[in-house]
Design an enzyme around this catalytic site. Structure first.
Site, PDB file in Angstrom:
ATOM      1  CG  HIS A 183      -8.254 -12.334  -4.997  1.00  0.00           C
ATOM      2  ND1 HIS A 183      -9.442 -11.748  -4.641  1.00  0.00           N
ATOM      3  CD2 HIS A 183      -7.349 -11.911  -4.082  1.00  0.00           C
ATOM      4  CE1 HIS A 183      -9.274 -11.001  -3.572  1.00  0.00           C
ATOM      5  NE2 HIS A 183      -8.014 -11.084  -3.210  1.00  0.00           N
ATOM      6  CB  SER A 184     -10.672 -14.682  -2.580  1.00  0.00           C
ATOM      7  OG  SER A 184     -11.552 -14.899  -1.509  1.00  0.00           O
ATOM      8  CG  LEU A 185     -14.699 -19.456  -3.515  1.00  0.00           C
ATOM      9  CD1 LEU A 185     -14.473 -20.502  -2.426  1.00  0.00           C
ATOM     10  CD2 LEU A 185     -16.169 -19.050  -3.566  1.00  0.00           C
TER      11      LEU A 185
END
Length: 547
Positions: A183-185
């Protein structure tokens, strides 16, 4: 005591018990659940959890320092959603998929408390929230702390895999598979671990290229002679280093970054495409995933995002540029009956080919709206947006057609609007010649509504002929074609988009969508579809190509 009741400690349950007692109802029958001794069904030797054939490591992004343990709660929500989907759609499978959280942030030291010590006291709550969340991006772009983040996640992944295999010794023997949901970074860090990307190595290559460039300034004979000797010496040194590295590589096998092969890499709300674009990745001329992630490292890359997620970006246009004009694959709702398999879904187009918007003041600028200048109307999915663009582009487009026809018509409206009406009529007469169908000619000569200048007549006639050259019209200069003049397509689709809700506010959704993947039943069904699909292919057709 022959009756035992279970009560909830929730405030609403306590209020309900108090009210019902005041009304004369018994406390037990009003809000409690009666418990019974014994069992409903007898246990058997086969009554045990199904075997785990696929494990999924769930990697968090930024903000874990702000709420420690959040990834464990999020993984629990994803596991619960997956269990519901398994009971509903995959109950005939003897195996199941296990989700394991990977918490890599809390063990890192980084700068200690240096950033906290330089943070002003005013608006301290907001500043602390930013330090605990967005600061992770700054750490990862820092050459000093980036390696610590990468090693932290890499070591945690390997530790969890070794721990799972020690408790499940049959997992590797029976060909258990491993996937990663980031998720995300976390998507960027996981990608760099798998590919081994290192900015320091990139910087060394840049310095090496600069050293090889000739110096253009005037130099004396002695200075030029010394530079030539230095260049020869450096080249000789580089050759010796390469030979030495080759001997080391042949004698010592390099340990891979991860102890397992990644079967599927799912990115959720991922900014990976932005990082790759800033690293110099540009579209190629083949539709292979190897352009950004080799198949020997990861069998399948899938990018999941919500249409209003402000952090998410598309990956397909980094492989083939013209895919920026092709909509992502729409993820099925979990309650859809008999959904079309994703590998059978045909591409749908977002917008007609955009024309240059920079027009000089001397040239006539048409006041007729175009797909570039017209606001996109509210939509349910991309197919409807194409129709809306066409309707908003030219008056009377609704009488000409819907869908793709309206889209192409809007394109001709922009290109033809800058020409005088006489030129349009001449062009129409020239284009009538190769058309042999009498019905087409008859329709083209009819006067359409709001066409006093003859502009719509010419545009509509072009629309009839344009279907013969559909690929060239949709992708004029960005189209990738093979030697046999066929359109290049991706081997497998990568971008998958969640569907918007019927009453969903886009502004509110932009705030909540980035963290809404964990409990989504649609995401759970999507993940399990690909994992059980691979298992089914391995059992029935071992030589079958991937999805």
């Amino acid at each position: 005591v022959d009756e035992v009741y279970l009560y909830s400690d929730a405030t609403t349950s306590k209020i309900a018990r108090t009210v019902t007692q005041k009304l004369g109802f018994s406390k037990a029958s009003s809000s409690g659940t009666r418990l019974h001794r014994g069992y409903v069904e007898e246990a058997t030797l086969e009554d045990k959890p199904s075997q785990t054939s696929h494990i999924v490591f769930v990697v968090h992004g930024i903000g874990q320092k702000m709420d420690q343990g959040r990834i464990i709660k999020n993984t629990a929500m994803m596991r619960e959603a997956a269990r519901k989907i398994e009971e509903r759609h995959f109950s005939n499978h003897a195996t199941h998929v296990e989700f394991l959280p990977v918490e890599w942030r809390s063990k890192l030291t980084l700068d200690g408390d240096t950033v906290d010590s330089i943070t002003p006291d005013k608006v301290r709550g907001l500043r602390d929230m930013l330090n605990s969340s967005a600061m992770d991006i700054m750490y990862y772009t820092s050459p000093l702390y980036r390696d610590e983040l990468v090693k932290g996640l890499q070591q945690e992944l390997n530790r969890l895999y070794s721990l799972f295999c020690s408790r499940n010794p049959d997992f590797e023997e029976k060909g258990g598979k491993v996937s990663i949901v980031s998720h995300s970074l976390g998507c960027v860090i996981t990608y760099d671990i798998m590919t081994g990307w290192n900015p320091v190595r990139l910087y060394e290559q840049l310095l090496q290229k600069e050293e090889e460039l000739p110096d253009e300034r005037w130099m004396s004979y002695e200075e030029r002679h010394l530079l030539d000797e230095l260049y020869i010496t450096k080249r000789r040194l580089r050759e010796i280093e390469e030979r030495l590295h080759g001997l080391k590589a042949s004698s010592i096998t390099q340990t891979p970054a991860l102890k397992f092969k990644v079967e599927n890499f799912f990115c959720m709300g991922s900014p990976l495409a932005v990082f790759l674009a800033l690293r110099g990745i540009r579209p190629g001329n083949t539709g292979s995933q190897d352009h950004i992630l080799p198949r020997e490292i990861c069998n399948r890359l899938l990018n999941i995002f919500h249409p209003t997620d402000p952090v998410a970006y598309r990956l397909e246009p980094l492989i083939l540029k013209h895919y920026s004009n092709i909509s992502p694959v729409q993820i099925h709702w979990y309650n859809t009956s008999n959904p079309l398999p994703y590998e059978h879904m045909k591409p749908s187009f977002l917008n007609p080919a955009k024309e240059p918007t920079s027009v000089s003041e001397n040239e006539g600028i048409s006041t007729i709206p175009s797909p570039v200048t017209s606001p996109v109307l509210s939509r349910r999915h991309y197919g409807e947006s194409i129709t809306n663009i066409g309707k908003a582009s030219i008056l009377g487009a609704a009488s000409i057609g819907k869908g793709l026809g309206g889209m192409l018509f809007s394109r001709f409206g922009r290109s033809s609007a800058s020409q005088p009406s006489e030129t349009s009529k001449d062009t129409m007469e020239d284009e009538k010649k190769p058309v042999a169908s009498p019905s087409t000619t008859t329709v083209a000569t009819q006067t359409l509504p709001h066409s006093s200048s003859g502009f719509l007549d010419s545009a509509y006639f072009r629309l009839q002929e344009s279907f013969l050259y559909l690929p060239q019209l949709l992708f004029p200069e960005n189209v990738m074609q093979n030697k046999d003049n066929t359109l290049v397509e991706l081997d497998h689709r990568i971008d998958f988009e969640l569907r918007e809700g019927l009453v969903e506010s886009r502004y509110w959704s932009a705030v909540t969508s980035h963290t809404a993947y964990w409990s989504s039943l649609d995401v759970a069904l999507f993940l399990l579809t690909f994992m059980y699909k691979h298992e089914h292919d391995d059992d029935t057709k071992p030589n079958l190509d991937p999805i």
